[in-house]
Write an enzyme that holds these catalytic residues in place. Structure first.
Site, PDB file in Angstrom:
ATOM      1  N   GLY A   1       0.807  -1.210   0.000  1.00  0.00           N
ATOM      2  CA  GLY A   1       0.000   0.000   0.000  1.00  0.00           C
ATOM      3  C   GLY A   1       0.842   1.261   0.000  1.00  0.00           C
ATOM      4  O   GLY A   1       1.856   1.377  -0.693  1.00  0.00           O
ATOM      5  N   SER A   2       0.430   2.220   0.846  1.00  0.00           N
ATOM      6  CA  SER A   2       1.003   3.565   0.790  1.00  0.00           C
ATOM      7  C   SER A   2       2.460   3.647   1.214  1.00  0.00           C
ATOM      8  O   SER A   2       3.118   4.662   0.943  1.00  0.00           O
ATOM      9  CB  SER A   2       0.168   4.511   1.660  1.00  0.00           C
ATOM     10  OG  SER A   2      -1.135   4.632   1.130  1.00  0.00           O
ATOM     11  N   THR A   3       2.981   2.621   1.896  1.00  0.00           N
ATOM     12  CA  THR A   3       4.400   2.668   2.260  1.00  0.00           C
ATOM     13  C   THR A   3       5.293   2.631   1.022  1.00  0.00           C
ATOM     14  O   THR A   3       6.489   2.914   1.109  1.00  0.00           O
ATOM     15  CB  THR A   3       4.774   1.498   3.186  1.00  0.00           C
ATOM     16  OG1 THR A   3       4.413   0.258   2.572  1.00  0.00           O
ATOM     17  CG2 THR A   3       4.067   1.614   4.526  1.00  0.00           C
TER      18      THR A   3
END
Length: 600
Positions: free
Chosen positions: A317-319
């Site tokens: 995801g956003s990492t």
């Protein structure tokens, strides 16, 4: 020779005249000669036998004698000790005993003493908690010579059994692996089987290194097996090697307790944590929940034994956004000044939205507020193969150089044709899978200003040479945006640490299931500290929380804060600028102080 001749004459005269009832008679010389002839024959036969035994049969007799008293014992040196970086013992070998019955000696002893064998068997089985029926059956089998009754028993119990002095029952020394830290290091260190061979973790990976080569010693033993004399070494053994890990047990213990507590209160299915010193590439902590106790085989189960930090994959995801941002900057497809439309939009019928809505923003804002829309627009400008190559440079899609047993490579898509929605979602970490260790490695590269160093689970004496995989200028600007995620009102506020500047990125991704995505989430926080001089990279993954909270900053951020704070304290990292009340100075306060100094 004169005395022998006189003695012979006296014996002859005595034999010639014998008193029998008052009368005397003489024995004939012929009978005397027969008598002496028989004595001579007996003497010669005796000498022949002695000569045969001394000169012709000596080797065979010595061999038979040695078989009764000489033994060649195999000496098994202890398995190597595993230490943490500060000399704390994490795996040691402790002396134990094995009880063995020599069937023939056991039977002969009871027949000679006229004792009941079954009562002895019952007594031994009760002491050792073994099956009497099985042992009795084995003793009745004529083919069974040596029967192992029990292994890995305490020396005190073995000494008591030995004190019974029952012929045929022997106590042999052996070793058992013991793990002082129990479940805390179970996934890294692993365990051995009953024969001392590694079956899990580093015990298996470094089995040959930790093993010793057995030596052989010649000994004289009595009938009861007691050592009378050591005659010497027949074969030299090789001592085992010790293993010194990069793990810091102080941080490992804290990390496990914090991870376990947060996983339980969030009712998570599992959780993982990895802490890396980016300056050296050393792994300082790696823990997973649930775990198991390697000292107790009863607690072992395959699902508990997995080192999830290296075996389990998930969509990050956003990492992934900071890594895609660095790649985009390197390709020149955007700049920090460009402003993007971040209102929701559709790609091939799929609506891309944000959890933190904003109408527009530059790359700094996109990372700070974790905008999927902004990253999708940037990704659509790029060739997806360039994005994949950029992620590969940060270690995604391949095993680390540590090559843990069972380590997963994750998955990066390699396609000839890409759809626009695949290209867009790649920008915010969907469509790929990684391990927690890979994410930690990627953030350690960011902390190291774009230099990738080989990771190590062993303590390093010399810092390994690194390879630059991203421009330092681009990485440094991304680090500033990561700091705003935590301390500038971004999504990672719960990861803040009083007195230190911290940066990081939250990640909240749905769990992929067959045919799409399910209802569960994976919450992640990947961060770096201190931002004033980046060194430590820490990743926390909480898998499938069911207590109502699932955002990465909420479920994983507190673990990051607790563990990273202790890391900075233990490694004597000085705090950043503080206010008199101990709180961290804000950028506005620092700017005001600088302006004041300039005026004066």
């Amino acid at each position: 020779m004169l005395w022998l001749k006189n003695a012979f004459s006296k014996v002859v005269n005595l034999l010639k005249r014998v008193d029998a009832g008052g009368s005397s008679y003489e024995i004939s010389t012929r009978r005397i000669m027969i008598f002496w002839g028989m004595l001579l024959i007996l003497f010669l036969a005796l000498m022949a036998r002695v000569s045969w035994l001394m000169f012709w049969s000596a080797g065979d007799l010595v061999s038979k004698g040695n078989d009764r008293i000489l033994r060649t014992a195999t000496e098994h040196p202890e398995r190597g000790v595993i230490y943490d970086r500060n000399g704390e013992k994490l795996a040691i070998s402790v002396p134990m005993r094995a009880v063995v019955i020599h069937a023939k000696s056991f039977h002969d002893y009871h027949e000679k003493k006229q004792m009941d064998k079954e009562s002895t068997i019952r007594e031994i089985c009760e002491l050792l908690r073994t099956d009497c029926a099985s042992l009795s059956k084995k003793l009745k089998e004529p083919r069974n010579r040596h029967i192992t009754v029990a292994r890995q028993i305490e020396p005190q119990m073995a000494d008591y059994i030995k004190s019974l002095k029952i012929d045929g029952i022997y106590v042999n020394p052996e070793l058992r692996r013991f793990y002082p830290t129990s479940e805390i290091n179970a996934h890294i260190i692993g365990m051995t089987n009953i024969d001392g061979a590694g079956t899990e973790g580093l015990e298996r990976q470094y089995n040959d290194y930790l093993l010793s080569s057995p030596g052989k010693i010649r000994r004289i033993k009595d009938a009861r097996g007691n050592i009378i004399e050591n005659l010497g070494v027949v074969k030299e053994g090789k001592q085992a090697n010790d293993l010194v890990l990069s793990i810091d047990e102080r941080l490992q213990s804290l990390a496990y307790k914090s991870l376990k507590y947060n996983a339980e209160i969030n009712r998570a299915t599992s959780a993982s944590l990895v802490l890396i010193d980016s300056w050296t590439g050393e792994i300082l902590a790696m823990v997973n929940y649930p775990s198991y106790n390697p000292n107790s085989r009863e607690s072992y189960a395959p699902y508990r034994a997995r080192n999830r930090a290296v075996t389990d994959t998930y969509e990050p995801g956003s990492t992934t956004k900071p890594l895609v941002a660095v790649t985009a900057l390197g390709k020149g497809v955007t700049s920090w000044n460009e402003v993007f439309d971040t209102t929701p939009f559709q790609v091939q019928g799929k609506l891309i939205t944000d959890s933190h809505h904003m109408s527009s923003g530059n790359l700094f804002d996109i990372l700070k507020y974790s905008s999927n829309v902004g990253m999708a627009r940037i990704a659509l400008r790029m060739d997806p193969r360039d994005i994949v190559r950029g992620l590969e440079a940060f270690g995604y899609g391949s095993r680390t150089n540590i090559d843990f047993i069972g380590e997963n490579t994750g998955r990066l898509p390699h396609r000839r044709r890409w759809s626009r929605i695949e290209n867009a979602t790649l920008g915010y970490g969907y469509g790929i899978t990684v391990t927690p260790l890979q994410v930690a490695q990627a953030y350690s590269i960011l902390a190291n200003h774009g230099i990738r160093r080989p990771l190590s689970i062993l303590k390093v004496d010399k810092i390994p040479q690194g390879v630059r995989v991203a421009k330092e200028q681009d990485v440094n600007l991304v680090l500033k945006s990561l700091e705003s995620v935590v301390e500038g009102g971004g999504t990672g506020a719960q990861a803040m640490i009083a007195g230190y500047r911290v940066g990081g990125k939250t990640g909240t991704a749905k769990v992929a299931v067959a045919g799409g995505y399910g209802k569960d989430y994976v919450g992640t926080f990947a961060g770096i500290a201190p931002m004033s001089n980046p060194r430590f990279a820490l990743v926390v993954v909480i898998n499938e929380p069911h207590a109502g909270k699932f955002y990465g900053g909420v479920v994983a951020g507190p673990v990051f804060s607790e563990v990273m704070k202790r890391t900075l304290e233990l490694y004597n990292v000085p705090p950043d600028d503080l206010n008199p009340d101990g709180t961290l100075k804000t950028p506005a306060q620092k700017k005001k102080e600088i302006s004041s100094k300039k005026r004066h």
